[in-house]
Design a protein around this motif. Sequence first.
Motif, PDB file in Angstrom:
ATOM      1  N   GLY A   7       0.869  -1.057  -0.072  1.00 55.55           N
ATOM      2  CA  GLY A   7      -0.041  -0.148   0.079  1.00 55.55           C
ATOM      3  C   GLY A   7       1.066   1.303  -0.034  1.00 55.55           C
ATOM      4  N   MET A   8       1.804   1.227   0.874  1.00 52.93           N
ATOM      5  CA  MET A   8       2.595   2.416   0.797  1.00 52.93           C
ATOM      6  C   MET A   8       3.452   2.865  -0.264  1.00 52.93           C
ATOM      7  SD  MET A   8       3.899   2.580   4.933  1.00 52.93           S
ATOM      8  CE  MET A   8       5.167   1.519   4.537  1.00 52.93           C
ATOM      9  N   LEU A   9       4.104   1.622  -0.980  1.00 51.45           N
ATOM     10  CA  LEU A   9       4.824   1.801  -2.372  1.00 51.45           C
ATOM     11  C   LEU A   9       3.890   2.147  -3.195  1.00 51.45           C
ATOM     12  CD1 LEU A   9       7.521   1.742  -3.381  1.00 51.45           C
ATOM     13  CD2 LEU A   9       7.016  -0.711  -4.040  1.00 51.45           C
ATOM     14  N   SER A  10       2.524   1.799  -3.408  1.00 54.68           N
ATOM     15  CA  SER A  10       1.721   2.023  -4.377  1.00 54.68           C
ATOM     16  C   SER A  10       1.240   3.526  -4.288  1.00 54.68           C
ATOM     17  CB  SER A  10       0.461   1.317  -4.282  1.00 54.68           C
ATOM     18  OG  SER A  10       0.407  -0.084  -4.615  1.00 54.68           O
ATOM     19  N   ALA A  12       3.265   5.870  -2.982  1.00 56.70           N
ATOM     20  CA  ALA A  12       4.503   6.619  -3.234  1.00 56.70           C
ATOM     21  C   ALA A  12       4.690   6.674  -4.813  1.00 56.70           C
ATOM     22  CB  ALA A  12       5.801   6.075  -2.494  1.00 56.70           C
ATOM     23  N   ILE A  13       4.399   5.695  -5.727  1.00 58.39           N
ATOM     24  CA  ILE A  13       4.443   5.596  -7.041  1.00 58.39           C
ATOM     25  C   ILE A  13       3.364   6.269  -7.708  1.00 58.39           C
ATOM     26  CG2 ILE A  13       4.421   4.173  -9.095  1.00 58.39           C
ATOM     27  CD1 ILE A  13       5.787   1.817  -7.130  1.00 58.39           C
ATOM     28  N   ALA A  14       2.263   6.272  -7.216  1.00 57.76           N
ATOM     29  CA  ALA A  14       1.046   7.332  -7.645  1.00 57.76           C
ATOM     30  C   ALA A  14       1.385   8.585  -7.536  1.00 57.76           C
ATOM     31  CB  ALA A  14      -0.241   6.783  -6.777  1.00 57.76           C
ATOM     32  N   ALA A  15       2.214   8.983  -6.249  1.00 57.94           N
ATOM     33  CA  ALA A  15       2.519  10.219  -6.017  1.00 57.94           C
ATOM     34  C   ALA A  15       3.272  10.725  -7.175  1.00 57.94           C
ATOM     35  CB  ALA A  15       3.035  10.684  -4.655  1.00 57.94           C
ATOM     36  N   LEU A  16       4.337  10.051  -7.633  1.00 56.00           N
ATOM     37  CA  LEU A  16       5.497  10.407  -8.732  1.00 56.00           C
ATOM     38  C   LEU A  16       4.693  10.369  -9.870  1.00 56.00           C
ATOM     39  CD1 LEU A  16       8.178   8.037  -7.724  1.00 56.00           C
ATOM     40  CD2 LEU A  16       8.088  10.526  -7.620  1.00 56.00           C
ATOM     41  N   ILE A  17       3.630   9.330  -9.997  1.00 59.58           N
ATOM     42  CA  ILE A  17       3.157   9.686 -11.339  1.00 59.58           C
ATOM     43  C   ILE A  17       2.131  11.066 -11.392  1.00 59.58           C
ATOM     44  CG2 ILE A  17       1.228   8.679 -13.043  1.00 59.58           C
ATOM     45  CD1 ILE A  17       2.125   5.983 -11.780  1.00 59.58           C
ATOM     46  N   PRO A  59      -7.238   7.893  -6.205  1.00 54.56           N
ATOM     47  CA  PRO A  59      -7.441   7.669  -4.712  1.00 54.56           C
ATOM     48  C   PRO A  59      -8.111   6.388  -4.208  1.00 54.56           C
ATOM     49  CG  PRO A  59      -8.008   9.898  -5.543  1.00 54.56           C
ATOM     50  CD  PRO A  59      -7.730   8.971  -6.886  1.00 54.56           C
ATOM     51  N   ILE A  60      -9.284   6.283  -4.970  1.00 57.38           N
ATOM     52  CA  ILE A  60     -10.269   4.811  -4.560  1.00 57.38           C
ATOM     53  C   ILE A  60      -9.289   3.802  -4.783  1.00 57.38           C
ATOM     54  CG2 ILE A  60     -12.287   3.618  -4.821  1.00 57.38           C
ATOM     55  CD1 ILE A  60     -13.169   6.449  -3.834  1.00 57.38           C
ATOM     56  N   ALA A  61      -8.650   3.850  -5.918  1.00 54.93           N
ATOM     57  CA  ALA A  61      -7.755   2.635  -5.874  1.00 54.93           C
ATOM     58  C   ALA A  61      -6.776   2.427  -4.895  1.00 54.93           C
ATOM     59  CB  ALA A  61      -7.041   2.504  -7.386  1.00 54.93           C
ATOM     60  N   LEU A  62      -6.029   3.414  -4.555  1.00 54.33           N
ATOM     61  CA  LEU A  62      -5.016   3.410  -3.538  1.00 54.33           C
ATOM     62  C   LEU A  62      -5.780   2.890  -2.229  1.00 54.33           C
ATOM     63  CD1 LEU A  62      -2.891   6.408  -4.333  1.00 54.33           C
ATOM     64  CD2 LEU A  62      -2.162   4.085  -4.701  1.00 54.33           C
ATOM     65  N   LEU A  63      -7.012   3.314  -1.831  1.00 55.95           N
ATOM     66  CA  LEU A  63      -7.766   2.940  -0.723  1.00 55.95           C
ATOM     67  C   LEU A  63      -7.842   1.673  -0.657  1.00 55.95           C
ATOM     68  CD1 LEU A  63     -10.177   5.900   0.000  1.00 55.95           C
ATOM     69  CD2 LEU A  63      -8.541   5.413   1.415  1.00 55.95           C
ATOM     70  N   LEU A  64      -8.426   0.906  -1.883  1.00 58.29           N
ATOM     71  CA  LEU A  64      -8.736  -0.308  -1.917  1.00 58.29           C
ATOM     72  C   LEU A  64      -7.555  -1.166  -1.583  1.00 58.29           C
ATOM     73  CD1 LEU A  64     -11.006  -0.254  -5.186  1.00 58.29           C
ATOM     74  CD2 LEU A  64     -11.726  -1.009  -2.741  1.00 58.29           C
ATOM     75  N   ILE A  65      -6.382  -0.741  -2.093  1.00 55.26           N
ATOM     76  CA  ILE A  65      -4.989  -1.479  -2.234  1.00 55.26           C
ATOM     77  C   ILE A  65      -4.490  -1.356  -0.660  1.00 55.26           C
ATOM     78  CG2 ILE A  65      -2.556  -1.419  -2.624  1.00 55.26           C
ATOM     79  CD1 ILE A  65      -3.280  -0.238  -5.234  1.00 55.26           C
ATOM     80  N   LEU A  66      -4.674  -0.322   0.084  1.00 53.89           N
ATOM     81  CA  LEU A  66      -4.275  -0.141   1.214  1.00 53.89           C
ATOM     82  C   LEU A  66      -5.192  -1.034   2.273  1.00 53.89           C
ATOM     83  CD1 LEU A  66      -2.227   1.054   3.206  1.00 53.89           C
ATOM     84  CD2 LEU A  66      -3.593   3.304   3.283  1.00 53.89           C
ATOM     85  N   THR A  81      -1.490  -6.817  -8.837  1.00 50.52           N
ATOM     86  CA  THR A  81      -2.667  -5.922  -9.503  1.00 50.52           C
ATOM     87  C   THR A  81      -2.130  -4.488  -9.256  1.00 50.52           C
ATOM     88  OG1 THR A  81      -3.819  -6.285  -7.454  1.00 50.52           O
ATOM     89  CG2 THR A  81      -4.457  -7.671  -9.282  1.00 50.52           C
ATOM     90  N   ALA A  82      -1.789  -4.052  -8.180  1.00 49.83           N
ATOM     91  CA  ALA A  82      -1.255  -2.671  -7.989  1.00 49.83           C
ATOM     92  C   ALA A  82      -0.237  -2.136  -9.236  1.00 49.83           C
ATOM     93  CB  ALA A  82      -0.508  -2.346  -6.654  1.00 49.83           C
ATOM     94  N   THR A  83       0.662  -3.045  -9.520  1.00 55.04           N
ATOM     95  CA  THR A  83       1.622  -2.700 -10.605  1.00 55.04           C
ATOM     96  C   THR A  83       0.821  -2.332 -11.948  1.00 55.04           C
ATOM     97  OG1 THR A  83       3.453  -3.889  -9.560  1.00 55.04           O
ATOM     98  CG2 THR A  83       3.663  -3.532 -11.916  1.00 55.04           C
ATOM     99  N   VAL A  84      -0.070  -3.545 -12.198  1.00 50.41           N
ATOM    100  CA  VAL A  84      -0.862  -3.384 -13.434  1.00 50.41           C
ATOM    101  C   VAL A  84      -1.717  -2.063 -13.731  1.00 50.41           C
ATOM    102  CG1 VAL A  84      -2.769  -4.497 -14.736  1.00 50.41           C
ATOM    103  CG2 VAL A  84      -1.133  -5.889 -13.898  1.00 50.41           C
ATOM    104  N   PHE A  85      -2.348  -1.717 -12.367  1.00 51.53           N
ATOM    105  CA  PHE A  85      -3.120  -0.587 -12.224  1.00 51.53           C
ATOM    106  C   PHE A  85      -2.123   0.555 -12.601  1.00 51.53           C
ATOM    107  CE2 PHE A  85      -4.410   3.351  -9.915  1.00 51.53           C
ATOM    108  CZ  PHE A  85      -5.673   3.291 -10.440  1.00 51.53           C
ATOM    109  N   LEU A  86      -1.067   0.651 -11.968  1.00 53.23           N
ATOM    110  CA  LEU A  86      -0.038   1.913 -12.040  1.00 53.23           C
ATOM    111  C   LEU A  86       0.580   2.181 -13.555  1.00 53.23           C
ATOM    112  CD1 LEU A  86       1.463   2.034  -8.491  1.00 53.23           C
ATOM    113  CD2 LEU A  86      -0.051   3.659  -9.476  1.00 53.23           C
TER     114      LEU A  86
END
Length: 131
Positions: A7-10, A12-17, A59-66, A81-86
């Motif tokens: 969750g945390m890595l997802s 961070a990566i989403a923030a970079l994107i 945001p909703i995706a990250l909540l689901l992941i977390l 699945t998080a990698t595929v999404f990002l």
Amino acid sequence: MIDHHIGMLSIAIAALINIWLSWRCGTARGKAKVMHGDGGDTALHRHMRAHANFVEYTPIALLLILVLDMNDQVGWLLALTATVFLVGRVLHAIGMQADKPSMPRMVGMLTTLVPYAIWIVWVVLVVFQVV
């Protein structure tokens, strides 16, 4: 200490994107010399929509992941699945620059919606203690 690294890595990566998408908007805004809105500039409008689309889904995706990560769900499947999404979010943003429907945009939406649907069902299954 509980480990929520997926969750945390997802996040961070989403923030970079998000920063990358914001930078693309800023660059296009500078080239078009537009301070507010899109000024009728097609490239700027597409960058803005790609960024907005990212913000609409992520945001909703990250909540689901977390939430799944916090409930100690299958780590490799959650990470995959998080990698595929990002990756899909990046492909979608790239595909948004095309004048007509493009493969990156189509693949980007597919790799956004499939993990999203998986996570929704997965969270419901966790709630009802099926998994």
